[in-house]
Every structure is written in structure tokens, then in C-alpha cells.
Design a protein around this motif. Structure first.
Motif, mmCIF file in Angstrom:
data_model
loop_
_atom_site.group_PDB
_atom_site.id
_atom_site.type_symbol
_atom_site.label_atom_id
_atom_site.label_comp_id
_atom_site.label_asym_id
_atom_site.label_seq_id
_atom_site.Cartn_x
_atom_site.Cartn_y
_atom_site.Cartn_z
ATOM 1 N N SER A 1 0.817 -1.226 0.000
ATOM 2 C CA SER A 1 0.000 0.000 0.000
ATOM 3 C C SER A 1 0.843 1.266 0.000
ATOM 4 C CB SER A 1 -0.936 -0.005 1.215
ATOM 5 O OG SER A 1 -0.180 -0.078 2.416
ATOM 6 N N GLU A 2 2.047 1.203 0.556
ATOM 7 C CA GLU A 2 2.879 2.397 0.659
ATOM 8 C C GLU A 2 3.951 2.458 -0.419
ATOM 9 O OE1 GLU A 2 4.463 2.555 4.575
ATOM 10 O OE2 GLU A 2 2.502 2.719 5.547
ATOM 11 N N THR A 3 3.870 1.567 -1.389
ATOM 12 C CA THR A 3 4.849 1.563 -2.477
ATOM 13 C C THR A 3 4.121 1.669 -3.815
ATOM 14 O OG1 THR A 3 4.797 -0.846 -2.534
ATOM 15 C CG2 THR A 3 6.517 0.177 -1.192
ATOM 16 N N VAL A 4 4.856 2.022 -4.817
ATOM 17 C CA VAL A 4 4.285 2.212 -6.154
ATOM 18 C C VAL A 4 4.593 0.979 -6.999
ATOM 19 C CG1 VAL A 4 4.274 3.623 -8.226
ATOM 20 C CG2 VAL A 4 4.557 4.699 -5.968
ATOM 21 N N ILE A 5 3.528 0.363 -7.528
ATOM 22 C CA ILE A 5 3.680 -0.792 -8.412
ATOM 23 C C ILE A 5 3.457 -0.328 -9.846
ATOM 24 C CG2 ILE A 5 2.776 -3.035 -9.064
ATOM 25 C CD1 ILE A 5 4.157 -3.155 -6.451
ATOM 26 N N SER A 6 4.424 -0.515 -10.697
ATOM 27 C CA SER A 6 4.295 -0.072 -12.088
ATOM 28 C C SER A 6 3.492 -1.077 -12.892
ATOM 29 C CB SER A 6 5.691 0.106 -12.707
ATOM 30 O OG SER A 6 6.254 -1.162 -12.982
ATOM 31 N N GLY A 7 3.091 -0.668 -14.068
ATOM 32 C CA GLY A 7 2.335 -1.556 -14.933
ATOM 33 C C GLY A 7 3.151 -2.691 -15.507
ATOM 34 N N ASP A 8 4.460 -2.687 -15.290
ATOM 35 C CA ASP A 8 5.322 -3.749 -15.801
ATOM 36 C C ASP A 8 5.412 -4.932 -14.843
ATOM 37 O OD1 ASP A 8 6.063 -2.214 -18.080
ATOM 38 O OD2 ASP A 8 7.428 -1.067 -16.805
ATOM 39 N N VAL A 9 4.797 -4.775 -13.653
ATOM 40 C CA VAL A 9 4.941 -5.788 -12.610
ATOM 41 C C VAL A 9 3.758 -6.742 -12.644
ATOM 42 C CG1 VAL A 9 4.999 -6.165 -10.116
ATOM 43 C CG2 VAL A 9 6.362 -4.344 -11.131
ATOM 44 N N GLU A 10 4.038 -8.014 -12.411
ATOM 45 C CA GLU A 10 3.013 -9.059 -12.414
ATOM 46 C C GLU A 10 3.214 -9.922 -11.178
ATOM 47 O OE1 GLU A 10 1.594 -10.517 -16.381
ATOM 48 O OE2 GLU A 10 2.646 -12.327 -15.678
ATOM 49 N N LEU A 11 2.118 -10.299 -10.534
ATOM 50 C CA LEU A 11 2.160 -11.117 -9.319
ATOM 51 C C LEU A 11 1.659 -12.516 -9.636
ATOM 52 C CD1 LEU A 11 2.260 -11.626 -6.200
ATOM 53 C CD2 LEU A 11 -0.060 -10.641 -6.109
ATOM 54 N N PHE A 12 2.394 -13.522 -9.206
ATOM 55 C CA PHE A 12 1.951 -14.914 -9.350
ATOM 56 C C PHE A 12 1.556 -15.449 -7.983
ATOM 57 C CE2 PHE A 12 2.869 -19.437 -8.873
ATOM 58 C CZ PHE A 12 2.014 -19.967 -9.828
ATOM 59 N N LEU A 13 0.425 -16.151 -7.929
ATOM 60 C CA LEU A 13 -0.065 -16.773 -6.692
ATOM 61 C C LEU A 13 -0.256 -18.262 -6.923
ATOM 62 C CD1 LEU A 13 -2.790 -14.206 -5.543
ATOM 63 C CD2 LEU A 13 -0.431 -14.393 -4.735
ATOM 64 N N GLN A 14 0.187 -19.051 -5.963
ATOM 65 C CA GLN A 14 -0.038 -20.498 -5.994
ATOM 66 C C GLN A 14 -0.712 -20.905 -4.690
ATOM 67 O OE1 GLN A 14 2.713 -23.486 -7.762
ATOM 68 N NE2 GLN A 14 3.047 -24.130 -5.645
ATOM 69 N N ILE A 15 -1.969 -21.338 -4.778
ATOM 70 C CA ILE A 15 -2.729 -21.724 -3.594
ATOM 71 C C ILE A 15 -2.350 -23.147 -3.207
ATOM 72 C CG2 ILE A 15 -5.030 -21.992 -2.620
ATOM 73 C CD1 ILE A 15 -4.242 -19.119 -3.359
ATOM 74 N N GLU A 16 -1.963 -23.320 -1.959
ATOM 75 C CA GLU A 16 -1.585 -24.628 -1.433
ATOM 76 C C GLU A 16 -2.405 -24.876 -0.176
ATOM 77 O OE1 GLU A 16 2.546 -24.127 -0.757
ATOM 78 O OE2 GLU A 16 3.087 -24.120 -2.887
ATOM 79 N N ASP A 17 -3.578 -25.488 -0.333
ATOM 80 C CA ASP A 17 -4.548 -25.632 0.760
ATOM 81 C C ASP A 17 -4.913 -24.244 1.276
ATOM 82 O OD1 ASP A 17 -4.596 -28.397 0.511
ATOM 83 O OD2 ASP A 17 -2.842 -28.628 1.803
ATOM 84 N N ASN A 18 -4.557 -23.942 2.531
ATOM 85 C CA ASN A 18 -4.846 -22.618 3.076
ATOM 86 C C ASN A 18 -3.631 -21.691 3.040
ATOM 87 O OD1 ASN A 18 -7.514 -23.288 3.663
ATOM 88 N ND2 ASN A 18 -6.957 -24.150 5.659
ATOM 89 N N ASN A 19 -2.521 -22.181 2.509
ATOM 90 C CA ASN A 19 -1.319 -21.362 2.367
ATOM 91 C C ASN A 19 -1.248 -20.800 0.951
ATOM 92 O OD1 ASN A 19 -0.468 -22.064 5.023
ATOM 93 N ND2 ASN A 19 0.338 -23.996 4.223
ATOM 94 N N CYS A 20 -0.303 -19.891 0.747
ATOM 95 C CA CYS A 20 -0.163 -19.275 -0.569
ATOM 96 C C CYS A 20 1.306 -18.958 -0.835
ATOM 97 C CB CYS A 20 -0.998 -18.001 -0.638
ATOM 98 S SG CYS A 20 -0.889 -17.143 -2.229
ATOM 99 N N GLY A 21 1.787 -19.380 -1.992
ATOM 100 C CA GLY A 21 3.127 -19.005 -2.439
ATOM 101 C C GLY A 21 3.029 -17.868 -3.439
ATOM 102 N N TYR A 22 4.030 -17.003 -3.447
ATOM 103 C CA TYR A 22 3.963 -15.842 -4.350
ATOM 104 C C TYR A 22 5.347 -15.458 -4.833
ATOM 105 C CZ TYR A 22 6.260 -12.307 -1.506
ATOM 106 O OH TYR A 22 7.219 -11.579 -0.841
ATOM 107 N N TYR A 23 5.366 -14.740 -5.954
ATOM 108 C CA TYR A 23 6.541 -13.998 -6.408
ATOM 109 C C TYR A 23 6.071 -12.930 -7.383
ATOM 110 C CZ TYR A 23 6.301 -16.944 -10.651
ATOM 111 O OH TYR A 23 5.888 -17.586 -11.788
#
Length: 474
Positions: free
Chosen positions: A121-143
Motif C-alpha cells: 500500500s505504501e509503495t508504487v507498483i508499475s504496470g510492468d509488474v506481475e504477481l503470481f499466486l499459488q494456492i496450497e490448501d490454506n497457504n499461498c506461495g507468491y513472487y
């Protein structure tokens, strides 16, 4: 373009905790953890289906089928290999392999998106950035990936070991590794990217890399997948070879990493003596195919094929030799029973070890690079490297040689007793033993390089006169 600034580990945990308070999923939500694009479950995910008979309705599929609807801004895409993934166009662009057609899965994805939005919320995300989410039961992996700088990044400070990455030697070396991860992401999720996304530079450079200038291919999801896969291979090779570093690897057998595993000098002397130097050959070959803990199928396969060929050949040869000491014992009364038994045991051990080695290593004859790496990493010792493995590899030939030593000694003893008659046989036996020793030493001198055991005369031909007479000085 600006990239998400990393925050401290404590602040990251605090922001994540506060984000959970604003969602109904909080009571069962697990952990948000960093991962890299090679750790996705793309090729490891298993789901079983059971085919069954189904009724084909009249005029089925004649009309345009009713599409399955997704929430706003979500879209489904099919990878060229056939699997489906989902993309959300929003202030933070989202990619996930989780099936958001399922409301329960969608609820989890929305929760983790909200949690990550709170972190950024306090940082600027440019339009070149993409987030990947992997749902693992109730956990979540990201990059995150940045398509402009072509790199992968995370929100919190991480050690390469924590994120499952290989050690690096510098920041530029790390950059190559992160670029490989970026191209892995493009390979896995290429279809949603807009036409012209790659531009000409990556394709032109890649085509020039592989075919010295061939380019001009139309860009689509398939091409983006192929480009991503090939660039991943290029970046992986550059990372492993330390491309651009002060000590780059220019040859496969060149070692540039500090070796943590060691060899024992005592074990070397012991195994080399007992195996007549055969184990030294295997140590050298094993160290060569596993230089810097890298395994290549194209180099392992010929080595293992040769080993299996040698071991199989030994089984036929030893099957005959195993009965020879017993034959001599029963036909020549002057032989020593102890030497006959020693030879028979050595030949039998050689035969059994050959069979066991062939049985154990036949599956490795056509092993992949990954299977080869797993095997070599498993059998290598931190204190002895491949010394004991090489010693075992030498068993068939080593016991064959010891059996031959026993067989020759027994034969010399029988000849000495026969020649001596009623006199002492010891001088005859020692004389025969000396002749055999000199013969072996002369053979080694003729067929070996380096220091000679015997100083044999050096002959040279030269013309001594014009009429063609030839002298042979010694």
C-alpha cells in the motif's frame, strides 16, 4: 518504471497480520510464503479422473455453447502445452494456476490478493509488474516479475537458500539467476501477454544466439512460450558457467568452485595398492563427470555404458577362471591348497561383484541428467569423495588380478618343486618369481610414460657412411 521496494522482515509479518483481520478467510488462512517460478506445481500437480460413458444428446454442440463466466477482470488462458491458467487485469496484475472457476478457490485467491495489496500500500507498483499466486490448501506461495527489467523479486529480504536458489558469487551472478527465473515465468504463462510484448530485441537476440540472425517470426502465445523456454536455458547456462564473472567456466571439466568434499591420502594409497591402480582410473572419471557438482547426460552415458560393458565381459571370463584353481588342485599334486583356495575365492568374488554391479547400475545406463545428479550426489562422500565408490567399481578386475597372482604363484611353486626333485625347491621358486617380476617391470616400462622402473637401453638408427652402412649404437 519503479519496482516494489523491499520492506523489513518484521514489518512484512506485521502488515500481513493486519491484512488478515479484514477478511472472513482469516480463521483458516495459513501462511504467505515466497517461492520462485521453478517451484510452481505445474509439472508436479496430480489430479485423478475416471472416464465414464455419457449420453450424447440430440444435436449436441450444434449451438454455440454457453461459456463459463468469471468475475470481473478475470480471464482464462490455455497454455500451448494444454493446461489452463488465469489472469486478472487490475492495479496489480495477477497470474495464477488455481482454478478460480471454483468459488472456494476464488475466495482464497481474493483473500491473498487483499493481503498482498496491504503489504504494497505504501509503495508504487508499475504496470510492468506481475504477481503470481499459488494456492496450497490454506497457504499461498507468491513472487513478482518485472517485465521491463526482466527479473523476479519479492517483498521481503530473502537469502538465496531460503527461496530455493543456488549459491552465487556476486550480484551480477545473482542477476543472471533471477533473469532465468523471469524467463521461466514467461514460458509457463505466455498467452495473456499482449502482442508485441516481447518486442524485437529478445527474439532477435535469441534467434541470433541460436541461428546467427534468423528472425522475423510472428509473435503469439506459442512463440512467447518457446522464447521464454529458450531464454531460460540460456540464462541457466550462463548462471552455471558464471558468465561475465572474473572466473568463468570455459570448459565442462573446469572446476571453479571451492571444493568442500575432500579425499583421504591414506585411503588413496590403500585402495590404489589393493586395486593395482584401477580405482584411480574410476576416481578420475567420476570426478570428471561430476566437476563442480554438475552432471551432464551426454558425458555420464558413455562412462556408464563402458563400465557395464567391462563388468559384463568379466562375468564370462571369470566363470571359466573360477574352476581353474580347483582343476589344478585335483590334477597337480605339488600345488599348494591354500593358494588354490585363495585364487578360487578371488575369482568367485570377482564374478559375484560383477553381477551385483551390473544389476545395480543397469537402470543408470540411460539415466537423465537429473537422475545422474541424484545418484552421484548420493554416493559422493564429504570425507572421501568418490574413493570408496571407485574402489567398489574396481572389484571385478581387482579380484581377477589377485586371483591371477595366486594362480601364477601356485604354478611357479609346482614348477619349482618339479625341477628341484629331492633338493630344496626354495631357490628355484625365488628364481622363477624374480624372472616374472622382471618381465612385469619391463612390460610396464615399455607401455608406460613417466619414471621408468628399469633403465632399458635406448636404440637409435643412423647412417654411418655414404654407402648406406647402418650402425646401431647402444
Amino acid at each position: 518504471m519503479s519496482q516494489t521496494a523491499s520492506v523489513g522482515a518484521d514489518a512484512f509479518a506485521s502488515l500481513l497480520s493486519s491484512a488478515k483481520d479484514n477478511n472472513n478467510f482469516e480463521s483458516v488462512a495459513g501462511e504467505l510464503k515466497a517461492m520462485n517460478s521453478k517451484q510452481t506445481d505445474r509439472y508436479t500437480r496430480t489430479a485423478l479422473v475416471e472416464p465414464s460413458s455419457i449420453t450424447i444428446e440430440a444435436a449436441m454442440f450444434v449451438a454455440v455453447p454457453v461459456p463459463r463466466y468469471l468475475p470481473t477482470n478475470w480471464s482464462a488462458h490455455v497454455h500451448p502445452e494444454g493446461n489452463m491458467y488465469f489472469y486478472k487485469q487490475a492495479d496489480i496484475r495477477i497470474v495464477t494456476s488455481a482454478n478460480v472457476y471454483d468459488p472456494n478457490v476464488l475466495e482464497k485467491v481474493d483473500y491473498w490478493i487483499t493481503s498482498i495489496r496491504a503489504l504494497t500500500s505504501e509503495t508504487v507498483i508499475s504496470g510492468d509488474v506481475e504477481l503470481f499466486l499459488q494456492i496450497e490448501d490454506n497457504n499461498c506461495g507468491y513472487y513478482f516479475v518485472n517485465h521491463c527489467s526482466r527479473t523476479e523479486f519479492w517483498l521481503e529480504p530473502l537469502n538465496t537458500e531460503e527461496i530455493g536458489l543456488e549459491p552465487v558469487v556476486s550480484e551480477s551472478h545473482l542477476q543472471l539467476l533471477l533473469r532465468e527465473l523471469y524467463w521461466t515465468h514467461v514460458e509457463y504463462f505466455p498467452v495473456h501477454l499482449p502482442t508485441g510484448f516481447l518486442g524485437h530485441d529478445p527474439i532477435e537476440e535469441l534467434m541470433g544466439f541460436f541461428s546467427h540472425g534468423l528472425a522475423g517470426l510472428p509473435e503469439d502465445g506459442y512463440i512467447r512460450c518457446v522464447v521464454g523456454r529458450l531464454w531460460r536455458l540460456v540464462c541457466n547456462h550462463r548462471h552455471l558457467s558464471h558468465y561475465g564473472e572474473e572466473n568463468a567456466r570455459l570448459d565442462r571439466t573446469q572446476t571453479i568452485l571451492v571444493e568442500t568434499a575432500t579425499e583421504s591420502a591414506v585411503v588413496h594409497v590403500l585402495t590404489s595398492f589393493m586395486s593395482f591402480g584401477i580405482s584411480d582410473h574410476y576416481v578420475s572419471r567420476l570426478n570428471g563427470v561430476f566437476a563442480d557438482s554438475l552432471a551432464y547426460e551426454c558425458h555420464w552415458a558413455p562412462f556408464m555404458k563402458q563400465c557395464l560393458q567391462d563388468w559384463r565381459a568379466m562375468t564370462y571370463f571369470q566363470a571359466f577362471l573360477s574352476v581353474l584353481p580347483v582343476f589344478l588342485l585335483n590334477t597337480i599334486s605339488s600345488t599348494l591348497p591354500a593358494l588354490s583356495i585363495f585364487s578360487a575365492v578371488c575369482f568367485g568374488t570377482s564374478l559375484v561383484s560383477s553381477l551385483l554391479l551390473v544389476h545395480r547400475h543397469e537402470p543408470l545406463d540411460e539415466a537423465t541428467a537429473s537422475a545422474t545428479l541424484t545418484y552421484l550426489d548420493g554416493v559422493r562422500s564429504e570425507n572421501f569423495k568418490f574413493q570408496w565408490v571407485a574402489f567398489v567399481y574396481a572389484f571385478p578386475k581387482m579380484f581377477l588380478f589377485w586371483g591371477v597372482v595366486g594362480l601364477i604363484s601356485n604354478s611357479l611353486f609346482a614348477i619349482a618343486v618339479l625341477w628341484a626333485g629331492d633338493s630344496d625347491w626354495v631357490p628355484y621358486f625365488l628364481g622363477l618369481l624374480g624372472v616374472c617380476g622382471l618381465s612385469i617391470a619391463a612390460f610396464l616400462d615399455v607401455t608406460s610414460k613417466g619414471t621408468k622402473l628399469l633403465r632399458l637401453p635406448n636404440f637409435r638408427w643412423r647412417k654411418d657412411s655414404e654407402d648406406g652402412d647402418v650402425a646401431l649404437p647402444v
